[in-house]
Design an enzyme around this catalytic site. Structure first.
Site, PDB file in Angstrom:
ATOM      1  N   ASP A 158       0.838  -1.205   0.000  1.00  0.00           N
ATOM      2  CA  ASP A 158       0.000   0.000   0.000  1.00  0.00           C
ATOM      3  C   ASP A 158       0.874   1.257   0.000  1.00  0.00           C
ATOM      4  O   ASP A 158       0.380   2.381  -0.121  1.00  0.00           O
ATOM      5  CB  ASP A 158      -1.010   0.001   1.164  1.00  0.00           C
ATOM      6  CG  ASP A 158      -0.342  -0.044   2.529  1.00  0.00           C
ATOM      7  OD1 ASP A 158       0.901  -0.159   2.596  1.00  0.00           O
ATOM      8  OD2 ASP A 158      -1.068   0.032   3.544  1.00  0.00           O
ATOM      9  N   SER A 159       2.200   1.051   0.084  1.00  0.00           N
ATOM     10  CA  SER A 159       3.119   2.177  -0.115  1.00  0.00           C
ATOM     11  C   SER A 159       2.953   2.744  -1.524  1.00  0.00           C
ATOM     12  O   SER A 159       3.457   3.825  -1.827  1.00  0.00           O
ATOM     13  CB  SER A 159       4.579   1.740   0.115  1.00  0.00           C
ATOM     14  OG  SER A 159       4.877   0.569  -0.613  1.00  0.00           O
ATOM     15  N   ASP A 185      -1.130  -6.286  -0.448  1.00  0.00           N
ATOM     16  CA  ASP A 185      -1.286  -5.579   0.822  1.00  0.00           C
ATOM     17  C   ASP A 185      -2.740  -5.154   1.013  1.00  0.00           C
ATOM     18  O   ASP A 185      -3.312  -4.483   0.143  1.00  0.00           O
ATOM     19  CB  ASP A 185      -0.402  -4.315   0.763  1.00  0.00           C
ATOM     20  CG  ASP A 185       0.191  -3.972   2.102  1.00  0.00           C
ATOM     21  OD1 ASP A 185      -0.126  -4.647   3.089  1.00  0.00           O
ATOM     22  OD2 ASP A 185       0.995  -3.025   2.153  1.00  0.00           O
ATOM     23  N   LYS A 215      -1.298  -9.481   2.872  1.00  0.00           N
ATOM     24  CA  LYS A 215      -0.606  -8.968   4.060  1.00  0.00           C
ATOM     25  C   LYS A 215      -1.563  -8.059   4.827  1.00  0.00           C
ATOM     26  O   LYS A 215      -2.247  -7.222   4.228  1.00  0.00           O
ATOM     27  CB  LYS A 215       0.647  -8.195   3.649  1.00  0.00           C
ATOM     28  CG  LYS A 215       1.374  -7.557   4.837  1.00  0.00           C
ATOM     29  CD  LYS A 215       2.756  -7.069   4.454  1.00  0.00           C
ATOM     30  CE  LYS A 215       2.809  -5.676   3.873  1.00  0.00           C
ATOM     31  NZ  LYS A 215       2.274  -4.595   4.735  1.00  0.00           N
ATOM     32  N   GLU A 250      -1.698  -5.536   8.252  1.00  0.00           N
ATOM     33  CA  GLU A 250      -1.038  -4.864   9.387  1.00  0.00           C
ATOM     34  C   GLU A 250      -1.843  -5.193  10.638  1.00  0.00           C
ATOM     35  O   GLU A 250      -3.030  -4.861  10.718  1.00  0.00           O
ATOM     36  CB  GLU A 250      -0.989  -3.354   9.163  1.00  0.00           C
ATOM     37  CG  GLU A 250       0.034  -2.967   8.135  1.00  0.00           C
ATOM     38  CD  GLU A 250       0.240  -1.453   8.040  1.00  0.00           C
ATOM     39  OE1 GLU A 250      -0.071  -0.746   9.010  1.00  0.00           O
ATOM     40  OE2 GLU A 250       0.716  -1.008   6.987  1.00  0.00           O
ATOM     41  N   GLU A 305       8.429  -4.985  10.665  1.00  0.00           N
ATOM     42  CA  GLU A 305       8.919  -3.687  10.193  1.00  0.00           C
ATOM     43  C   GLU A 305       9.541  -2.906  11.350  1.00  0.00           C
ATOM     44  O   GLU A 305       8.953  -2.796  12.439  1.00  0.00           O
ATOM     45  CB  GLU A 305       7.779  -2.872   9.551  1.00  0.00           C
ATOM     46  CG  GLU A 305       8.278  -1.499   9.078  1.00  0.00           C
ATOM     47  CD  GLU A 305       7.411  -0.813   8.043  1.00  0.00           C
ATOM     48  OE1 GLU A 305       6.469  -1.418   7.512  1.00  0.00           O
ATOM     49  OE2 GLU A 305       7.708   0.364   7.748  1.00  0.00           O
TER      50      GLU A 305
END
Ligand code: KIV
Length: 284
Positions: free
Chosen positions: A46-47, A85, A115, A117, A184
């Site tokens: 999502d970056s 993501d 993925k 978070e 991270e």
């Protein structure tokens, strides 16, 4: 990659102590280049909201956008292990929404894993998505989607108490079905302990060398931007300067009439220009 990398390969790499090499990548052309290397995993992160769209955080990444770019990356790299993501608000609203969105990445974009978070609050979500038959990577440590609560990013698990919490969280994620972990910004010593204790592959994003694999954003690896980057980022190329040089060379050739020359232009078939002039003359 000649054959498709599967989750079984990732577990095998872990057991063989063979490092897993991963990159965050967001488009077809770049994915095609990655597919010609030894890199085994692509994360469509999502970056992308920052790198591709220019936002100052990952929060504006939307599901439809993420599915579209994940499918593009899959077309460019059919054999690389593909992780998608889950963007902000694609899983926080509840199990059903999380399964639906995770399923879209698999069914519409060809992702092999999603993925998420995750904090303690997301253990149920990890379990639900995993129970639905979708492989999950639990992203713990620094959580960029929590920027609104933290205001800035700082290294995680630098004290024994927080380290204990992270080690416990990692174990809970795996118990709930996570088949991979992404750490991270975690202290190297703790990332190594989590990796050694974990039966699933652990990927480091700025968490030192003791994990089963490493991930960096492709634009950073290639040196495409000159923006300030975190301490853990390393560039292996200088595409920033190469790109500026190429564009300046193009601009100069256009300005001076050197481009396009005959080699880069289309021409009429032999004799057709003379025929056209004759037709034009007749017309007048
Ligand atoms: O969004 C992303 O690219 C990521 C990696 C940097 C781990 O989450």
């Amino acid at each position: 990659m000649d054959t498709k990398v599967t989750i079984a390969d990732l577990f095998r790499f872990k057991h063989q102590n063979r490092k897993i090499v991963a990159v965050s990548c967001y488009d077809y052309t770049t994915a095609k280049l990655v597919s010609q290397t030894d890199v085994q995993m692509i994360l469509v992160g999502d970056s992308a909201a920052q790198i591709v769209l220019g936002f100052d955080s990952t929060l504006p990444a939307k599901m439809d956008f993420m599915v579209t770019i994940t499918a593009a990356v899959r077309r460019g790299a059919p054999n690389i292990f593909l992780v998608a993501d889950m963007p902000f608000l694609s899983y926080q609203l509840g199990d059903v929404e999380a399964i639906r969105n995770a399923g879209r990445f698999v069914a519409e974009a060809g992702a092999q894993m999603v993925k998420i978070e995750a904090t303690q609050a997301h253990l149920d979500i990890i379990k639900s998505v995993s129970d639905a038959g979708i492989a999950v990577m639990a992203h713990i440590g620094i959580l960029p989607q929590n920027i609104g609560k933290t205001g800035r990013f700082k290294a995680v698990a630098t004290t024994a108490d927080v380290a204990m919490e992270l080690i416990t969280l990692a174990e809970q994620m795996v118990k709930c079905g996570a088949q991979s972990l992404l750490l991270e910004g975690t202290a190297t010593e703790i990332a190594e302990i989590i990796t050694k204790r974990s039966e699933v592959p652990v990927i480091s994003c700025g968490s030192g060398s003791g994990c089963d694999g490493q991930i960096l954003v492709i634009n950073d690896i290639l040196g495409l931007t000159k923006d300030s980057s975190p301490k853990f980022v390393k560039s292996y190329g200088n595409l920033n300067q190469n790109t500026i040089d190429a564009l300046n060379a193009y601009s100069k050739e256009v300005s001076t009439g050197q481009f396009p020359n005959a080699e880069h232009s289309y021409h009429m078939k032999p004799g057709e220009l003379e025929r056209l002039h004759a037709l034009l003359k007749k017309k007048c």
